[in-house]
Design a protein around this motif. Structure first.
Motif, short mmCIF file in Angstrom:
data_model
loop_
_atom_site.label_atom_id
_atom_site.label_comp_id
_atom_site.label_asym_id
_atom_site.label_seq_id
_atom_site.Cartn_x
_atom_site.Cartn_y
_atom_site.Cartn_z
N TYR A 64 0.85 -1.19 0.00
CA TYR A 64 0.00 0.00 0.00
C TYR A 64 0.88 1.23 0.00
CZ TYR A 64 -3.58 -3.31 1.47
OH TYR A 64 -4.44 -4.37 1.54
N GLY A 65 0.26 2.37 -0.21
CA GLY A 65 0.98 3.63 -0.17
C GLY A 65 1.33 4.01 1.27
N PRO A 66 2.28 4.91 1.44
CA PRO A 66 2.70 5.29 2.80
C PRO A 66 1.60 5.94 3.63
CG PRO A 66 3.79 6.65 1.15
CD PRO A 66 3.05 5.59 0.42
N LEU A 67 0.62 6.58 3.00
CA LEU A 67 -0.46 7.20 3.78
C LEU A 67 -1.44 6.18 4.35
CD1 LEU A 67 -1.37 10.50 1.92
CD2 LEU A 67 -0.13 10.19 4.06
N MET A 68 -1.27 4.92 4.02
CA MET A 68 -2.07 3.86 4.65
C MET A 68 -1.41 3.41 5.96
SD MET A 68 -4.83 2.86 2.91
CE MET A 68 -5.11 1.16 3.27
N ILE A 69 -0.09 3.59 6.07
CA ILE A 69 0.65 3.05 7.21
C ILE A 69 1.10 4.16 8.16
CG2 ILE A 69 2.58 1.56 7.87
CD1 ILE A 69 0.55 0.26 5.94
N LEU A 70 1.65 5.24 7.63
CA LEU A 70 2.25 6.28 8.47
C LEU A 70 1.30 6.92 9.47
CD1 LEU A 70 4.71 7.94 5.94
CD2 LEU A 70 5.25 6.43 7.86
N PRO A 71 0.04 7.23 9.11
CA PRO A 71 -0.85 7.81 10.12
C PRO A 71 -1.09 6.86 11.31
CG PRO A 71 -1.73 8.23 7.95
CD PRO A 71 -0.59 7.28 7.78
N MET A 72 -1.21 5.56 11.03
CA MET A 72 -1.38 4.60 12.14
C MET A 72 -0.13 4.57 13.01
SD MET A 72 -3.40 1.28 10.79
CE MET A 72 -2.47 1.14 9.29
N TYR A 73 1.02 4.61 12.35
CA TYR A 73 2.29 4.62 13.08
C TYR A 73 2.36 5.84 13.99
CZ TYR A 73 7.25 5.46 13.85
OH TYR A 73 8.46 5.74 14.42
N MET A 74 2.00 7.01 13.45
CA MET A 74 2.05 8.24 14.25
C MET A 74 1.05 8.19 15.41
SD MET A 74 4.47 9.80 12.90
CE MET A 74 4.50 11.48 13.38
N LEU A 75 -0.16 7.70 15.14
CA LEU A 75 -1.16 7.60 16.21
C LEU A 75 -0.69 6.65 17.31
CD1 LEU A 75 -4.47 7.53 14.14
CD2 LEU A 75 -3.71 9.32 15.72
N ALA A 81 0.67 1.53 21.34
CA ALA A 81 0.23 0.49 20.42
C ALA A 81 -1.08 -0.13 20.90
CB ALA A 81 1.31 -0.58 20.28
N SER A 82 -2.05 -0.18 19.99
CA SER A 82 -3.35 -0.73 20.34
C SER A 82 -4.08 -1.14 19.06
CB SER A 82 -4.18 0.32 21.09
OG SER A 82 -5.50 -0.12 21.25
N VAL A 83 -4.78 -2.24 19.14
CA VAL A 83 -5.61 -2.67 18.02
C VAL A 83 -6.75 -1.69 17.83
CG1 VAL A 83 -7.09 -4.53 17.17
CG2 VAL A 83 -4.98 -5.07 18.35
N PHE A 84 -7.19 -1.06 18.91
CA PHE A 84 -8.30 -0.12 18.83
C PHE A 84 -7.96 1.06 17.92
CE2 PHE A 84 -11.13 3.23 20.54
CZ PHE A 84 -12.33 2.60 20.28
N ILE A 85 -6.72 1.53 17.94
CA ILE A 85 -6.31 2.62 17.05
C ILE A 85 -6.44 2.19 15.60
CG2 ILE A 85 -4.33 4.02 16.31
CD1 ILE A 85 -3.52 4.16 19.26
#
Length: 170
Positions: A64-75, A81-85
């Protein structure tokens, strides 16, 4: 838009958000059900690798593109780390995807019964996400920019194209 139409849209979007939040698509609610190890586990593994210092596309492959992963990483860096996020992030992606689908149906001037049926199917069909619908939004904005002959809307369309490219490599 008239006041009655705005109220109806707010009620409709609230019902859609409530449905996705509590029931989800095909019963995958934020609160109930197990973790989908194929999709959610994959995203969580990528975030874990990034938290351990690895870099996407250099140390490991992400389809996937980086905008699929990076926002989750930042959050997860901010809130832990949480599955809820991850589930909240998925909820937002689905909700925004359905909103873009709604705008698309409105722009196509679909008749009301078909419009409502299409909206119901968008809400319950699995896989409806912002990733697929950003391309459609780009096309809608590009057509609008062409009709209005507006440089501002052309700039918005170009910026949206960059977001589309960073969101999905499809």
């Amino acid at each position: 838009m008239e006041k009655k139409s705005i109220v109806l849209h707010i009620v409709l979007f609230s019902l859609i958000a409530f449905w996705i939040f509590l029931v989800g698509q095909v019963g995958q609610s934020i609160f109930a059900g197990s973790i989908n190890l194929i999709d959610e586990g994959q995203f969580l593994a990528w975030v874990m690798r990034m938290q351990n210092g690895q870099v996407i596309y250099r140390d490991f492959y992400v389809q996937y593109g980086p905008l699929m992963i990076l926002p989750m990483y930042m959050l997860m860096k901010i809130f832990g780390a949480s599955v809820f996020i991850l589930k909240i992030w998925e909820f937002l992606g689905v909700f925004i995807g359905i909103l873009i689908g709604f705008v698309t149906l409105k722009r196509l001037r679909i008749e009301k019964p078909i419009f409502l049926l299409s909206l119901v199917f968008l809400t319950i069909t699995p896989g409806v996400n912002v990733r697929q619908w950003l391309g459609v939004l780009f096309i809608l904005v590009l057509v609008y920019a062409y009709k209005k002959l507006s440089h501002l809307w052309c700039l918005i369309a170009g910026s949206l194209l960059v977001i589309v490219g960073l969101q999905s490599i499809d």
